[in-house]
Write a protein that holds these residues in place. Structure first.
Motif, PDB file in Angstrom:
ATOM      1  N   PRO A 107       0.801  -1.220   0.077  1.00 23.49           N
ATOM      2  CA  PRO A 107      -0.064  -0.056  -0.032  1.00 23.49           C
ATOM      3  C   PRO A 107       1.027   1.600  -0.356  1.00 23.49           C
ATOM      4  CG  PRO A 107      -0.858  -1.458   2.082  1.00 23.49           C
ATOM      5  CD  PRO A 107       0.581  -2.005   1.381  1.00 23.49           C
ATOM      6  N   THR A 108       2.359   0.886   1.115  1.00 22.98           N
ATOM      7  CA  THR A 108       3.237   2.513   0.292  1.00 22.98           C
ATOM      8  C   THR A 108       3.697   2.891  -0.625  1.00 22.98           C
ATOM      9  OG1 THR A 108       4.859   1.077   1.196  1.00 22.98           O
ATOM     10  CG2 THR A 108       3.540   1.742   2.801  1.00 22.98           C
ATOM     11  N   ASP A 109       3.658   1.358  -1.618  1.00 20.87           N
ATOM     12  CA  ASP A 109       3.913   1.861  -3.081  1.00 20.87           C
ATOM     13  C   ASP A 109       2.893   3.138  -3.608  1.00 20.87           C
ATOM     14  OD1 ASP A 109       6.754   0.373  -2.542  1.00 20.87           O
ATOM     15  OD2 ASP A 109       5.390  -1.361  -3.488  1.00 20.87           O
ATOM     16  N   ILE A 110       1.909   2.863  -3.669  1.00 25.36           N
ATOM     17  CA  ILE A 110       0.792   3.131  -4.144  1.00 25.36           C
ATOM     18  C   ILE A 110       0.547   4.421  -3.669  1.00 25.36           C
ATOM     19  CG2 ILE A 110      -1.873   2.653  -5.270  1.00 25.36           C
ATOM     20  CD1 ILE A 110      -1.525  -0.142  -4.513  1.00 25.36           C
ATOM     21  N   HIS A 130      -6.024   5.758 -11.395  1.00 25.59           N
ATOM     22  CA  HIS A 130      -5.700   4.788 -10.653  1.00 25.59           C
ATOM     23  C   HIS A 130      -6.784   3.606 -10.123  1.00 25.59           C
ATOM     24  CE1 HIS A 130      -8.048   3.051  -6.502  1.00 25.59           C
ATOM     25  NE2 HIS A 130      -6.805   2.980  -6.364  1.00 25.59           N
ATOM     26  N   ALA A 131      -7.820   4.167 -11.324  1.00 22.19           N
ATOM     27  CA  ALA A 131      -9.097   3.066 -11.799  1.00 22.19           C
ATOM     28  C   ALA A 131      -8.187   1.847 -13.078  1.00 22.19           C
ATOM     29  CB  ALA A 131     -10.412   3.811 -11.692  1.00 22.19           C
ATOM     30  N   ILE A 132      -7.765   2.858 -13.355  1.00 20.81           N
ATOM     31  CA  ILE A 132      -7.212   1.823 -14.562  1.00 20.81           C
ATOM     32  C   ILE A 132      -6.262   0.819 -14.075  1.00 20.81           C
ATOM     33  CG2 ILE A 132      -5.703   1.603 -16.544  1.00 20.81           C
ATOM     34  CD1 ILE A 132      -6.983   4.639 -17.753  1.00 20.81           C
ATOM     35  N   TYR A 133      -5.536   1.010 -13.209  1.00 15.42           N
ATOM     36  CA  TYR A 133      -4.365   0.673 -12.698  1.00 15.42           C
ATOM     37  C   TYR A 133      -4.822  -0.439 -11.885  1.00 15.42           C
ATOM     38  CZ  TYR A 133      -1.116   4.172 -14.981  1.00 15.42           C
ATOM     39  OH  TYR A 133      -0.556   4.434 -15.849  1.00 15.42           O
ATOM     40  N   SER A 134      -5.575  -0.902 -10.766  1.00 13.75           N
ATOM     41  CA  SER A 134      -6.309  -0.844 -10.317  1.00 13.75           C
ATOM     42  C   SER A 134      -7.113  -2.090 -11.418  1.00 13.75           C
ATOM     43  CB  SER A 134      -7.449  -0.460  -9.406  1.00 13.75           C
ATOM     44  OG  SER A 134      -8.471  -1.328  -8.521  1.00 13.75           O
ATOM     45  N   HIS A 153      -6.935  -1.280  -3.840  1.00  9.02           N
ATOM     46  CA  HIS A 153      -8.521  -0.608  -3.418  1.00  9.02           C
ATOM     47  C   HIS A 153      -7.641  -0.437  -1.446  1.00  9.02           C
ATOM     48  CE1 HIS A 153     -11.147  -3.538  -5.683  1.00  9.02           C
ATOM     49  NE2 HIS A 153     -10.599  -3.082  -6.327  1.00  9.02           N
ATOM     50  N   THR A 154      -6.533  -1.224  -1.032  1.00  4.21           N
ATOM     51  CA  THR A 154      -6.876  -0.717   0.729  1.00  4.21           C
ATOM     52  C   THR A 154      -6.182   1.366   0.455  1.00  4.21           C
ATOM     53  OG1 THR A 154      -4.189  -0.841  -0.440  1.00  4.21           O
ATOM     54  CG2 THR A 154      -5.472  -2.740   0.499  1.00  4.21           C
ATOM     55  N   VAL A 155      -5.969   1.720  -0.805  1.00  3.28           N
ATOM     56  CA  VAL A 155      -5.035   2.787  -0.886  1.00  3.28           C
ATOM     57  C   VAL A 155      -6.619   3.893  -1.127  1.00  3.28           C
ATOM     58  CG1 VAL A 155      -3.515   4.623  -1.436  1.00  3.28           C
ATOM     59  CG2 VAL A 155      -3.194   2.284  -1.381  1.00  3.28           C
ATOM     60  N   THR A 156      -6.472   4.811  -0.377  1.00  2.85           N
ATOM     61  CA  THR A 156      -7.330   5.937  -0.241  1.00  2.85           C
ATOM     62  C   THR A 156      -7.964   6.974  -2.287  1.00  2.85           C
ATOM     63  OG1 THR A 156      -8.417   5.855   1.518  1.00  2.85           O
ATOM     64  CG2 THR A 156      -9.221   7.391   0.098  1.00  2.85           C
ATOM     65  N   MET A 157      -8.368   7.112  -2.193  1.00  2.00           N
ATOM     66  CA  MET A 157      -7.994   8.436  -3.034  1.00  2.00           C
ATOM     67  C   MET A 157      -8.872   9.679  -3.099  1.00  2.00           C
ATOM     68  SD  MET A 157      -6.318   7.399  -5.749  1.00  2.00           S
ATOM     69  CE  MET A 157      -5.166   6.227  -4.916  1.00  2.00           C
ATOM     70  N   PRO A 158      -8.407  10.555  -3.327  1.00  2.00           N
ATOM     71  CA  PRO A 158      -8.866  11.926  -2.897  1.00  2.00           C
ATOM     72  C   PRO A 158     -10.494  11.996  -3.661  1.00  2.00           C
ATOM     73  CG  PRO A 158      -6.921  12.350  -4.289  1.00  2.00           C
ATOM     74  CD  PRO A 158      -7.200  11.006  -4.335  1.00  2.00           C
ATOM     75  N   SER A 159     -11.238  12.408  -2.602  1.00  2.00           N
ATOM     76  CA  SER A 159     -12.579  12.887  -3.613  1.00  2.00           C
ATOM     77  C   SER A 159     -12.816  13.693  -4.305  1.00  2.00           C
ATOM     78  CB  SER A 159     -13.271  13.765  -1.780  1.00  2.00           C
ATOM     79  OG  SER A 159     -13.830  12.802  -0.875  1.00  2.00           O
ATOM     80  N   LYS A 160     -13.941  13.310  -5.453  1.00  2.00           N
ATOM     81  CA  LYS A 160     -14.024  13.521  -6.501  1.00  2.00           C
ATOM     82  C   LYS A 160     -14.345  15.489  -6.745  1.00  2.00           C
ATOM     83  CE  LYS A 160     -16.701  10.101  -9.237  1.00  2.00           C
ATOM     84  NZ  LYS A 160     -18.012   9.919  -9.807  1.00  2.00           N
ATOM     85  N   GLU A 161     -13.966  16.405  -7.672  1.00  2.00           N
ATOM     86  CA  GLU A 161     -13.519  17.608  -7.409  1.00  2.00           C
ATOM     87  C   GLU A 161     -14.849  17.426  -7.491  1.00  2.00           C
ATOM     88  OE1 GLU A 161      -9.441  18.890  -9.108  1.00  2.00           O
ATOM     89  OE2 GLU A 161     -10.778  18.553 -10.231  1.00  2.00           O
ATOM     90  N   LYS A 162     -15.149  19.653  -7.422  1.00  2.00           N
ATOM     91  CA  LYS A 162     -17.338  19.792  -7.843  1.00  2.00           C
ATOM     92  C   LYS A 162     -17.537  19.381  -8.574  1.00  2.00           C
ATOM     93  CE  LYS A 162     -19.509  24.185  -6.944  1.00  2.00           C
ATOM     94  NZ  LYS A 162     -19.848  25.381  -6.006  1.00  2.00           N
ATOM     95  N   SER A 163     -18.228  19.404  -9.096  1.00  2.00           N
ATOM     96  CA  SER A 163     -18.988  19.019 -11.066  1.00  2.00           C
ATOM     97  C   SER A 163     -19.289  19.897 -11.641  1.00  2.00           C
ATOM     98  CB  SER A 163     -20.427  18.483 -10.313  1.00  2.00           C
ATOM     99  OG  SER A 163     -20.095  17.335  -9.780  1.00  2.00           O
ATOM    100  N   ARG A 164     -18.100  20.516 -12.532  1.00  2.00           N
ATOM    101  CA  ARG A 164     -18.275  21.242 -13.730  1.00  2.00           C
ATOM    102  C   ARG A 164     -19.488  22.159 -13.605  1.00  2.00           C
ATOM    103  NH1 ARG A 164     -14.008  22.951 -16.734  1.00  2.00           N
ATOM    104  NH2 ARG A 164     -15.528  23.627 -18.310  1.00  2.00           N
ATOM    105  N   ASN A 165     -19.854  23.139 -13.899  1.00  2.00           N
ATOM    106  CA  ASN A 165     -21.292  24.095 -14.208  1.00  2.00           C
ATOM    107  C   ASN A 165     -20.864  25.089 -15.198  1.00  2.00           C
ATOM    108  OD1 ASN A 165     -20.405  25.369 -12.473  1.00  2.00           O
ATOM    109  ND2 ASN A 165     -20.856  26.193 -10.712  1.00  2.00           N
ATOM    110  N   GLN A 166     -20.465  24.918 -15.871  1.00  2.00           N
ATOM    111  CA  GLN A 166     -20.230  25.554 -16.936  1.00  2.00           C
ATOM    112  C   GLN A 166     -20.677  25.902 -18.195  1.00  2.00           C
ATOM    113  OE1 GLN A 166     -17.437  27.595 -17.613  1.00  2.00           O
ATOM    114  NE2 GLN A 166     -18.635  28.566 -18.850  1.00  2.00           N
TER     115      GLN A 166
END
Length: 339
Positions: A107-110, A130-134, A153-166
């Motif tokens: 997990p530390t590598d990821i 991350h999704a592709i390599y997982s 699956h053991t490493v947490t990814m950052p939460s999704k950014e706020k959706s675009r509203n352009q």
């Protein structure tokens, strides 16, 4: 060495291989899974590096697994182009793990890869990689039976950014058409014209860029476009407004391919066009946001009908991500409801 035939026992299958007078057996759900296990097991045994009692396995570089995943699975997916790019550029994207054996991943590598990568790319890009390599590791676990679990699956990814509203204003739309050198009323003749046409058609139909580029003349029906395959893997029918029909009438009639450019050309032409008029914040996909918002405002479509048109299976994504009314839109709709 020839792979022995699996033997069915009840609802499961069992296979036995022999190497240097020793027998090794495994039970799996299907005969194919048994054969996969046997081929990998014999390969490991032949290397002379494996001592099963000590749990030692031969090195299997992540790079090699990625190549195998793409050739046997990834290239058949709709996202094949993206998968190929992430694998081809492994040395740049993930230099600390490209040549690391999949058996040695921790997990530390990821986590180290994640922390380094998020310094140079957006969260959405990081999550996609991350999704592709997982998925590559999941393939190794469920199809090749090389590993017992997926460490990604053991490493947490950052939460999704706020959706675009352009949104895209009429003024911005005109600037982009001018940059693409098309008047919106004549037959498209070159790549810039076809990109401009696709942009207007997207605003009118809420179709994705890839769906528009994939359209064929046979897909045009009486009052709608039939999309035989879409991003979610299902077909969809998109109704045509008067403006959409007008745009279709401008296309050359001597070709089954309605928009004769590929995604690479479309993206490159679009990026150059928006830079010329200083609109770097406008993405082609924003046309889908604009189209959906206009459909609600002008046509008053209920959300369940809108979802059928846009192809959204999750209503929440449709409402919270793609429907982007401004304050004045909300005020008008609120007042209309009282009249």
């Amino acid at each position: 060495m020839k792979i022995p035939k699996p033997i069915q026992r009840g609802s499961s299958w069992r296979i036995t291989v022999t190497f240097e007078n020793k027998r090794y057996s495994a039970t799996r759900d299907t005969a194919k899974e048994c054969e996969h296990w046997a081929s990998i097991k014999l390969l490991e045994l032949k290397t002379g590096k494996v001592d099963l009692e000590q749990g030692i396995k031969p090195p299997y570089p992540f790079r090699k697994l990625c190549d195998k995943y793409y050739q046997e699975h990834g290239r058949h997916m709709r996202s094949a182009r993206t998968i190929m790019f992430k694998i081809k550029n492994l040395d740049r994207i993930a230099p600390n793990i490209a040549d690391k054996s999949i058996y040695d991943f921790k997990p530390t590598d990821i986590a180290l890869w994640r922390n380094d990568r998020k310094k140079v790319v957006k969260v959405a890009t990081l999550r996609n990689e991350h999704a592709i390599y997982s998925a590559v590791f999941t393939y190794a676990m469920k199809e090749l039976f090389l590993i017992e679990s997926n460490v990604w699956h053991t490493v947490t990814m950052p939460s999704k950014e706020k959706s675009r509203n352009q949104r895209i204003t009429p003024e911005q739309q005109e600037l982009l058409l001018k940059s693409l050198d098309w008047d919106g009323a004549t037959t498209p003749e070159n790549s810039k014209h076809f990109v401009a046409w696709a942009f207007l058609f997207a605003i009118e139909t809420a179709m994705r860029q890839g769906e528009i580029l994939a359209m064929r003349r046979a897909d045009l029906k009486d009052g709608f476009v039939h999309l035989p395959i879409t991003k979610n893997g299902e077909s969809r029918n998109v109704p045509l407004s008067k403006e959409a029909k007008r745009l279709l009438s401008l296309l050359p009639v001597d070709s089954d391919e309605l928009v004769p450019i590929d995604k690479v050309m479309c993206c490159g032409t679009w990026v150059r066009a928006k830079k010329r008029v200083n609109l770097p914040q406008i993405n082609f996909h924003d046309s889908r946001h604009e189209a959906i918002t206009r459909m609600v405002k002008v046509r008053k479509l209920p959300v369940e009908v809108l979802a059928k048109i846009t192809g959204h299976k999750t209503i929440g994504i449709l409402i919270n991500t793609y429907y982007n009314p401004d304050a004045q839109d909300l005020v008008e709709m609120f007042n209309d409801s009282e009249s």
